[in-house]
Design an enzyme around this catalytic site. Structure first.
Site, PDB file in Angstrom:
ATOM      1  CG  HIS A  47      -5.868  -3.281   0.402  1.00  0.00           C
ATOM      2  ND1 HIS A  47      -5.023  -2.964  -0.635  1.00  0.00           N
ATOM      3  CD2 HIS A  47      -5.538  -2.448   1.428  1.00  0.00           C
ATOM      4  CE1 HIS A  47      -4.225  -1.972  -0.272  1.00  0.00           C
ATOM      5  NE2 HIS A  47      -4.512  -1.648   0.977  1.00  0.00           N
TER       6      HIS A  47
ATOM      7  CG  ASP B 196      -2.022   1.000   1.214  1.00  0.00           C
ATOM      8  OD1 ASP B 196      -2.979   0.893   0.427  1.00  0.00           O
ATOM      9  OD2 ASP B 196      -1.900   1.947   2.028  1.00  0.00           O
TER      10      ASP B 196
END
Length: 298
Positions: free
Chosen positions: A277, A108
Protein backbone atom coordinates in the site's frame (compact mmCIF):
# COMPACT_ATOMS: atom_id res chain seq x y z
CA UNK A 1 21.82 9.01 8.52
CA UNK A 2 20.45 10.39 5.24
CA UNK A 3 19.26 13.98 5.63
CA UNK A 4 15.48 14.24 5.99
CA UNK A 5 13.92 16.48 3.30
CA UNK A 6 17.23 18.05 2.22
CA UNK A 7 16.85 21.61 0.96
CA UNK A 8 13.28 21.99 2.24
CA UNK A 9 12.03 24.64 4.62
CA UNK A 10 9.41 23.72 7.21
CA UNK A 11 6.88 26.22 8.53
CA UNK A 12 3.24 26.82 9.39
CA UNK A 13 1.08 28.82 7.00
CA UNK A 14 -1.83 30.69 8.61
CA UNK A 15 -4.46 31.04 5.88
CA UNK A 16 -7.09 32.75 8.03
CA UNK A 17 -10.26 31.63 9.73
CA UNK A 18 -8.26 29.75 12.35
CA UNK A 19 -6.75 27.53 9.67
CA UNK A 20 -3.03 26.80 9.69
CA UNK A 21 -1.02 24.15 7.94
CA UNK A 22 2.40 22.68 8.60
CA UNK A 23 4.20 22.21 5.32
CA UNK A 24 7.56 21.72 3.70
CA UNK A 25 8.54 23.56 0.52
CA UNK A 26 11.50 23.55 -1.85
CA UNK A 27 12.50 23.91 -5.48
CA UNK A 28 11.51 26.14 -8.35
CA UNK A 29 9.50 25.76 -11.51
CA UNK A 30 5.90 24.53 -11.92
CA UNK A 31 4.05 23.91 -8.66
CA UNK A 32 3.50 20.39 -7.36
CA UNK A 33 1.22 19.76 -4.36
CA UNK A 34 1.66 16.39 -2.61
CA UNK A 35 -1.01 15.13 -0.18
CA UNK A 36 -0.36 12.29 2.24
CA UNK A 37 -2.48 9.42 3.55
CA UNK A 38 -3.58 8.00 6.92
CA UNK A 39 -2.12 7.52 9.51
CA UNK A 40 0.76 9.48 8.07
CA UNK A 41 1.84 13.09 7.72
CA UNK A 42 3.56 14.95 4.91
CA UNK A 43 6.73 13.13 6.06
CA UNK A 44 5.68 10.19 3.87
CA UNK A 45 7.02 12.08 0.83
CA UNK A 46 10.59 12.39 2.13
CA UNK A 47 11.92 9.87 -0.41
CA UNK A 48 10.24 11.50 -3.43
CA UNK A 49 9.92 15.23 -2.72
CA UNK A 50 13.66 16.08 -2.93
CA UNK A 51 13.87 14.49 -6.38
CA UNK A 52 10.83 16.43 -7.60
CA UNK A 53 12.25 19.67 -6.18
CA UNK A 54 14.91 19.53 -8.90
CA UNK A 55 12.24 20.51 -11.44
CA UNK A 56 9.18 21.67 -9.48
CA UNK A 57 8.18 23.96 -6.65
CA UNK A 58 7.15 21.21 -4.26
CA UNK A 59 4.63 21.80 -1.45
CA UNK A 60 3.99 19.01 1.05
CA UNK A 61 1.46 19.97 3.75
CA UNK A 62 -0.17 18.04 6.56
CA UNK A 63 -3.77 17.89 5.35
CA UNK A 64 -6.69 19.12 7.45
CA UNK A 65 -6.87 17.33 10.79
CA UNK A 66 -3.66 15.39 10.34
CA UNK A 67 -0.13 15.82 11.61
CA UNK A 68 0.38 19.31 12.98
CA UNK A 69 -2.13 21.20 10.86
CA UNK A 70 -5.34 22.71 12.19
CA UNK A 71 -8.08 20.42 13.41
CA UNK A 72 -11.59 21.84 13.03
CA UNK A 73 -14.05 20.90 15.77
CA UNK A 74 -16.20 17.86 15.05
CA UNK A 75 -19.80 18.48 14.01
CA UNK A 76 -22.87 16.28 13.83
CA UNK A 77 -22.70 16.02 10.03
CA UNK A 78 -18.87 15.75 9.93
CA UNK A 79 -18.83 18.45 7.23
CA UNK A 80 -15.47 20.00 8.27
CA UNK A 81 -13.87 16.68 7.30
CA UNK A 82 -15.79 16.16 4.08
CA UNK A 83 -13.34 15.81 1.21
CA UNK A 84 -15.02 18.90 -0.27
CA UNK A 85 -14.00 20.97 2.76
CA UNK A 86 -10.53 19.44 2.94
CA UNK A 87 -10.03 20.10 -0.78
CA UNK A 88 -11.14 23.70 -0.35
CA UNK A 89 -8.58 24.05 2.44
CA UNK A 90 -5.86 22.91 0.05
CA UNK A 91 -7.05 25.30 -2.67
CA UNK A 92 -7.02 28.13 -0.12
CA UNK A 93 -3.55 27.14 1.04
CA UNK A 94 -2.27 27.38 -2.54
CA UNK A 95 -3.95 30.79 -2.85
CA UNK A 96 -2.13 31.85 0.31
CA UNK A 97 1.14 30.71 -1.25
CA UNK A 98 0.38 32.69 -4.41
CA UNK A 99 0.00 29.61 -6.61
CA UNK A 100 -2.90 29.48 -9.05
CA UNK A 101 -2.37 26.23 -10.96
CA UNK A 102 -0.49 23.13 -9.91
CA UNK A 103 0.07 19.44 -10.47
CA UNK A 104 -1.34 17.25 -7.73
CA UNK A 105 -0.23 13.91 -6.29
CA UNK A 106 -2.23 12.22 -3.54
CA UNK A 107 -1.91 8.95 -1.67
CA UNK A 108 -4.66 7.18 0.28
CA UNK A 109 -6.78 9.81 2.12
CA UNK A 110 -4.80 12.54 0.39
CA UNK A 111 -5.77 10.99 -2.92
CA UNK A 112 -9.44 11.24 -1.94
CA UNK A 113 -8.95 14.91 -1.13
CA UNK A 114 -7.14 15.25 -4.47
CA UNK A 115 -10.01 13.62 -6.37
CA UNK A 116 -12.51 16.04 -4.86
CA UNK A 117 -10.17 19.00 -5.46
CA UNK A 118 -9.99 18.09 -9.16
CA UNK A 119 -13.79 17.90 -9.34
CA UNK A 120 -14.58 21.09 -7.41
CA UNK A 121 -11.65 23.22 -8.62
CA UNK A 122 -10.85 21.90 -12.11
CA UNK A 123 -9.28 25.21 -13.15
CA UNK A 124 -6.57 24.73 -10.51
CA UNK A 125 -5.32 21.21 -11.28
CA UNK A 126 -3.10 20.70 -14.31
CA UNK A 127 -2.29 17.03 -13.77
CA UNK A 128 -3.54 14.55 -11.19
CA UNK A 129 -1.84 11.40 -9.87
CA UNK A 130 -3.75 9.14 -7.48
CA UNK A 131 -1.93 6.47 -5.50
CA UNK A 132 -3.56 3.22 -4.36
CA UNK A 133 -7.23 4.15 -4.29
CA UNK A 134 -10.44 3.80 -6.23
CA UNK A 135 -13.24 6.34 -5.65
CA UNK A 136 -14.76 6.22 -2.18
CA UNK A 137 -18.25 5.54 -3.49
CA UNK A 138 -16.96 2.60 -5.50
CA UNK A 139 -15.42 1.04 -2.41
CA UNK A 140 -18.67 1.21 -0.48
CA UNK A 141 -20.85 0.05 -3.35
CA UNK A 142 -18.54 -2.91 -4.03
CA UNK A 143 -18.11 -3.90 -0.38
CA UNK A 144 -17.81 -7.63 0.20
CA UNK A 145 -16.17 -9.80 2.83
CA UNK A 146 -12.68 -9.30 1.39
CA UNK A 147 -12.97 -5.52 1.47
CA UNK A 148 -14.62 -5.47 4.91
CA UNK A 149 -11.88 -7.62 6.43
CA UNK A 150 -9.01 -5.85 4.68
CA UNK A 151 -10.38 -2.35 5.30
CA UNK A 152 -12.03 -2.99 8.65
CA UNK A 153 -10.71 0.35 9.91
CA UNK A 154 -13.11 2.17 7.53
CA UNK A 155 -15.99 0.82 9.60
CA UNK A 156 -14.30 1.00 13.00
CA UNK A 157 -13.15 4.62 12.71
CA UNK A 158 -16.56 5.66 11.37
CA UNK A 159 -18.37 4.46 14.51
CA UNK A 160 -20.04 7.21 16.59
CA UNK A 161 -17.81 9.25 18.87
CA UNK A 162 -16.21 8.76 21.26
CA UNK A 163 -15.96 4.97 21.04
CA UNK A 164 -13.11 4.53 18.54
CA UNK A 165 -11.25 7.54 19.90
CA UNK A 166 -11.33 6.20 23.44
CA UNK A 167 -9.98 2.82 22.39
CA UNK A 168 -7.19 4.28 20.26
CA UNK A 169 -6.18 6.80 22.92
CA UNK A 170 -5.60 4.00 25.44
CA UNK A 171 -2.38 3.35 23.51
CA UNK A 172 -2.19 5.39 20.32
CA UNK A 173 1.32 4.19 19.53
CA UNK A 174 0.27 0.56 19.68
CA UNK A 175 -2.72 1.34 17.47
CA UNK A 176 -0.46 3.04 14.92
CA UNK A 177 1.81 -0.01 14.81
CA UNK A 178 -1.17 -2.33 14.40
CA UNK A 179 -2.74 -0.13 11.72
CA UNK A 180 0.41 0.11 9.65
CA UNK A 181 1.25 -3.57 10.20
CA UNK A 182 -1.73 -4.49 8.03
CA UNK A 183 0.56 -3.62 5.11
CA UNK A 184 3.91 -3.46 6.88
CA UNK A 185 4.21 -6.62 8.97
CA UNK A 186 7.72 -6.06 10.31
CA UNK A 187 7.52 -2.24 10.35
CA UNK A 188 10.50 -2.08 8.00
CA UNK A 189 9.01 0.26 5.38
CA UNK A 190 8.94 3.56 7.25
CA UNK A 191 12.09 5.57 7.85
CA UNK A 192 12.78 6.24 11.52
CA UNK A 193 12.30 10.00 11.22
CA UNK A 194 9.03 9.60 9.31
CA UNK A 195 7.56 7.09 11.74
CA UNK A 196 8.55 9.29 14.68
CA UNK A 197 6.52 12.08 13.07
CA UNK A 198 3.50 9.78 12.69
CA UNK A 199 3.80 8.73 16.34
CA UNK A 200 4.07 12.33 17.54
CA UNK A 201 0.93 13.24 15.59
CA UNK A 202 -1.29 10.43 16.90
CA UNK A 203 -0.13 11.11 20.45
CA UNK A 204 -2.45 14.14 20.28
CA UNK A 205 -6.05 13.04 20.91
CA UNK A 206 -7.22 15.83 18.61
CA UNK A 207 -5.47 14.09 15.72
CA UNK A 208 -7.23 10.83 16.56
CA UNK A 209 -10.59 12.61 16.60
CA UNK A 210 -9.80 14.22 13.26
CA UNK A 211 -8.94 10.87 11.68
CA UNK A 212 -12.20 9.37 12.92
CA UNK A 213 -14.12 12.38 11.60
CA UNK A 214 -12.45 11.89 8.22
CA UNK A 215 -13.83 8.33 8.05
CA UNK A 216 -17.22 9.34 9.41
CA UNK A 217 -17.44 11.91 6.64
CA UNK A 218 -16.43 9.26 4.10
CA UNK A 219 -19.30 7.03 5.17
CA UNK A 220 -21.84 9.86 5.06
CA UNK A 221 -21.50 13.35 3.61
CA UNK A 222 -18.77 12.33 1.15
CA UNK A 223 -21.08 9.72 -0.35
CA UNK A 224 -23.80 12.36 -0.71
CA UNK A 225 -21.37 14.60 -2.59
CA UNK A 226 -20.11 11.70 -4.72
CA UNK A 227 -23.61 10.66 -5.72
CA UNK A 228 -24.49 14.19 -6.80
CA UNK A 229 -21.25 14.57 -8.78
CA UNK A 230 -21.79 11.25 -10.50
CA UNK A 231 -25.41 12.05 -11.34
CA UNK A 232 -24.31 15.40 -12.79
CA UNK A 233 -21.61 13.74 -14.86
CA UNK A 234 -18.81 15.72 -13.20
CA UNK A 235 -15.50 14.03 -13.94
CA UNK A 236 -11.77 14.66 -13.73
CA UNK A 237 -10.99 17.04 -16.58
CA UNK A 238 -7.17 17.06 -16.50
CA UNK A 239 -4.78 14.28 -17.52
CA UNK A 240 -4.71 11.63 -14.78
CA UNK A 241 -2.45 8.82 -13.66
CA UNK A 242 -3.37 6.04 -11.24
CA UNK A 243 -0.79 3.85 -9.51
CA UNK A 244 -1.39 0.97 -7.16
CA UNK A 245 0.64 -1.61 -5.30
CA UNK A 246 0.49 -5.04 -6.91
CA UNK A 247 0.56 -6.61 -3.44
CA UNK A 248 -1.99 -4.20 -1.96
CA UNK A 249 -5.72 -4.70 -1.61
CA UNK A 250 -6.65 -2.16 -4.29
CA UNK A 251 -4.66 -4.06 -6.88
CA UNK A 252 -5.88 -7.49 -5.81
CA UNK A 253 -9.56 -6.62 -5.31
CA UNK A 254 -10.16 -4.40 -8.33
CA UNK A 255 -9.13 -3.35 -11.82
CA UNK A 256 -8.26 0.26 -10.89
CA UNK A 257 -7.84 1.54 -14.45
CA UNK A 258 -11.19 0.15 -15.55
CA UNK A 259 -12.93 1.80 -12.61
CA UNK A 260 -11.21 5.17 -12.98
CA UNK A 261 -12.01 5.41 -16.71
CA UNK A 262 -15.62 6.16 -15.79
CA UNK A 263 -14.47 9.14 -13.70
CA UNK A 264 -12.17 10.82 -16.24
CA UNK A 265 -12.81 12.78 -19.45
CA UNK A 266 -9.16 13.45 -20.36
CA UNK A 267 -6.28 11.03 -20.86
CA UNK A 268 -5.91 8.37 -18.19
CA UNK A 269 -2.95 6.08 -17.69
CA UNK A 270 -1.86 3.82 -14.89
CA UNK A 271 0.14 0.84 -13.78
CA UNK A 272 0.85 -1.38 -10.81
CA UNK A 273 3.99 -0.82 -8.76
CA UNK A 274 5.84 -3.73 -7.17
CA UNK A 275 4.76 -2.73 -3.70
CA UNK A 276 2.18 -2.95 -0.99
CA UNK A 277 0.00 0.00 0.00
CA UNK A 278 2.76 2.49 0.90
CA UNK A 279 4.15 3.07 -2.60
CA UNK A 280 6.15 6.22 -1.87
CA UNK A 281 7.92 4.68 1.12
CA UNK A 282 8.03 1.04 0.09
CA UNK A 283 9.02 1.43 -3.56
CA UNK A 284 10.21 5.04 -3.98
CA UNK A 285 12.37 4.47 -7.05
CA UNK A 286 9.63 2.70 -9.02
CA UNK A 287 7.04 5.24 -7.90
CA UNK A 288 9.30 8.13 -8.89
CA UNK A 289 9.97 6.51 -12.29
CA UNK A 290 6.23 6.27 -12.93
CA UNK A 291 5.38 9.78 -11.71
CA UNK A 292 8.24 11.78 -13.22
CA UNK A 293 7.33 11.49 -16.95
CA UNK A 294 3.63 12.02 -16.24
CA UNK A 295 4.18 15.16 -14.17
CA UNK A 296 6.62 16.47 -16.78
CA UNK A 297 4.04 16.00 -19.53
CA UNK A 298 5.99 13.33 -21.38
Amino acid sequence: MVEFFPGFTEHHADIGGGRFFRLRRAGSGPALLMLHGMPQTHAMWHRLAPAFAENFTVICPDITGYGFSYKPPATQDHAPYAKRAMARDMADLMDHLGIDRFALVGHDRGARVSHRLALDHPERVERLALLDIIPTIEHFERTDMRFAMGYYHWFFLAQPAPFPEELINLDAGRWLLAQSARHNTENTIFAEAAFADYLAAVADPATVTAMCEDYRAAAGIDLDHDRVSRAQGRKIACPALVLWGDRGLVGTLYDPLAIWRFYCTNTLDGQPISSGHYLAEEAPEATLAALRPFLSGR
